[in-house]
Scaffold this active site. Structure first.
Site, short mmCIF file in Angstrom:
data_model
loop_
_atom_site.label_atom_id
_atom_site.label_comp_id
_atom_site.label_asym_id
_atom_site.label_seq_id
_atom_site.Cartn_x
_atom_site.Cartn_y
_atom_site.Cartn_z
N ASP A 100 1.61 2.04 2.63
CA ASP A 100 1.13 2.14 3.63
C ASP A 100 -0.13 1.05 3.94
O ASP A 100 -0.19 0.22 3.48
CB ASP A 100 -0.42 3.58 3.81
CG ASP A 100 -0.97 3.43 2.58
OD1 ASP A 100 -0.52 3.50 0.85
OD2 ASP A 100 -2.77 3.59 2.27
N TYR B 9 -2.15 14.56 -4.53
CA TYR B 9 -2.16 13.33 -3.35
C TYR B 9 -0.99 13.78 -2.71
O TYR B 9 -0.35 12.78 -1.84
CB TYR B 9 -1.66 11.77 -4.37
CG TYR B 9 -3.63 11.23 -5.31
CD1 TYR B 9 -4.46 11.20 -4.93
CD2 TYR B 9 -3.10 11.87 -6.82
CE1 TYR B 9 -5.49 11.29 -5.39
CE2 TYR B 9 -4.12 12.32 -7.52
CZ TYR B 9 -5.63 10.96 -7.04
OH TYR B 9 -6.78 10.84 -7.57
N HIS C 120 -2.40 7.93 1.98
CA HIS C 120 -1.72 6.06 0.72
C HIS C 120 -0.39 6.79 -0.19
O HIS C 120 0.04 6.23 -0.25
CB HIS C 120 -2.70 6.45 -0.97
CG HIS C 120 -3.39 5.63 -1.30
ND1 HIS C 120 -3.23 3.77 -0.19
CD2 HIS C 120 -3.67 4.87 -2.03
CE1 HIS C 120 -3.66 2.94 -1.10
NE2 HIS C 120 -3.49 3.69 -2.05
N ASN D 107 -3.05 1.59 -8.10
CA ASN D 107 -2.95 0.16 -8.72
C ASN D 107 -2.59 -0.14 -9.78
O ASN D 107 -2.73 -1.58 -9.51
CB ASN D 107 -4.22 0.56 -8.82
CG ASN D 107 -5.03 0.60 -7.39
OD1 ASN D 107 -4.86 1.09 -6.62
ND2 ASN D 107 -6.03 0.90 -7.13
N ASN E 47 -4.10 -2.96 -3.27
CA ASN E 47 -3.62 -2.68 -4.87
C ASN E 47 -2.34 -2.53 -5.54
O ASN E 47 -2.12 -3.65 -5.73
CB ASN E 47 -4.99 -2.12 -5.30
CG ASN E 47 -6.10 -2.84 -5.08
OD1 ASN E 47 -6.62 -3.65 -5.13
ND2 ASN E 47 -7.40 -2.16 -5.19
#
Length: 194
Positions: free
Chosen positions: A96, A17, A22, A71, A117
């Site tokens: 973001d 990631y 994100h 989240n 979230n």
């Protein structure tokens, strides 16, 4: 003694990631640490943290990246805030933002989570939504791509050409927010780019 600020870059852990949309919040916090020659260390609040200063004699800043997934960012953020004795009004969350065009920065305090979230979980864990946010625009996908997939995609080639400037500008916005206050930071960073 100067007040302590907690600056948290939201994102997801691990190399998969690292350079996705994100994770732009974590890229901004990385930039702030790099400017000060600081390295992140594991913290018991399930995060990596670096302690530094805005400038010599200025406010103390704790830069942090939760080890949890986006989240469920709230637990690490609340744990760090408690450990360092930082009230929510000095917890700056960098994240973001789909509803802002790429290459745009907006700052605010409080308000809704806009479907984000990570921000929702931080507000729940802190017991308030009244914390400063540096919202870094990633834009929405064109066509029918699911926004949930879009945010987990790497930046496009065109975006990568401007990513360093965007991350640097967002880091500047964090520094100005802490040093000069929200209104001054908004006046500078909400203006159209030259």
């Amino acid at each position: 003694m100067a007040e302590t600020w907690l600056v948290v870059g939201l994102g997801n852990p691990g190399p998969r990631y690292e350079l996705t949309r994100h994770n732009i919040g974590q890229l901004v916090v990385d930039e702030l640490a790099a400017r000060r020659g600081e390295a992140f260390k594991q913290h018991k609040a399930n995060a990596r943290a670096a302690e530094t200063w805005l400038r010599p004699g200025g406010a103390k800043i704790v830069l942090a990246k939760p080890n949890s997934f986006m989240n469920v960012s709230g637990g690490p953020v609340a744990g760090l805030a408690k450990f360092y004795g930082v009230e929510p009004e000095r917890v700056v969350v960098v994240h973001d933002e789909l509803d802002i065009p790429f290459d745009t920065i907006k700052l605010k305090v409080g308000g809704g989570h806009g479907g984000h979230n990570g921000v929702r979980d931080v507000a729940k864990a802190l017991g308030t939504a009244d914390f400063p946010r540096v919202r870094v625009g990633i834009g929405r996908p064109s066509g029918r791509q699911d926004p949930a997939d879009w945010v987990l995609d790497p930046f496009s080639g065109a975006e990568r050409q401007n990513l360093g400037v965007l991350v640097g500008d967002a880091a500047d916005a964090v520094e100005q927010l802490i040093g000069d206050g929200l209104v001054a930071a908004q006046q500078k960073h909400h203006a159209p780019r030259a």
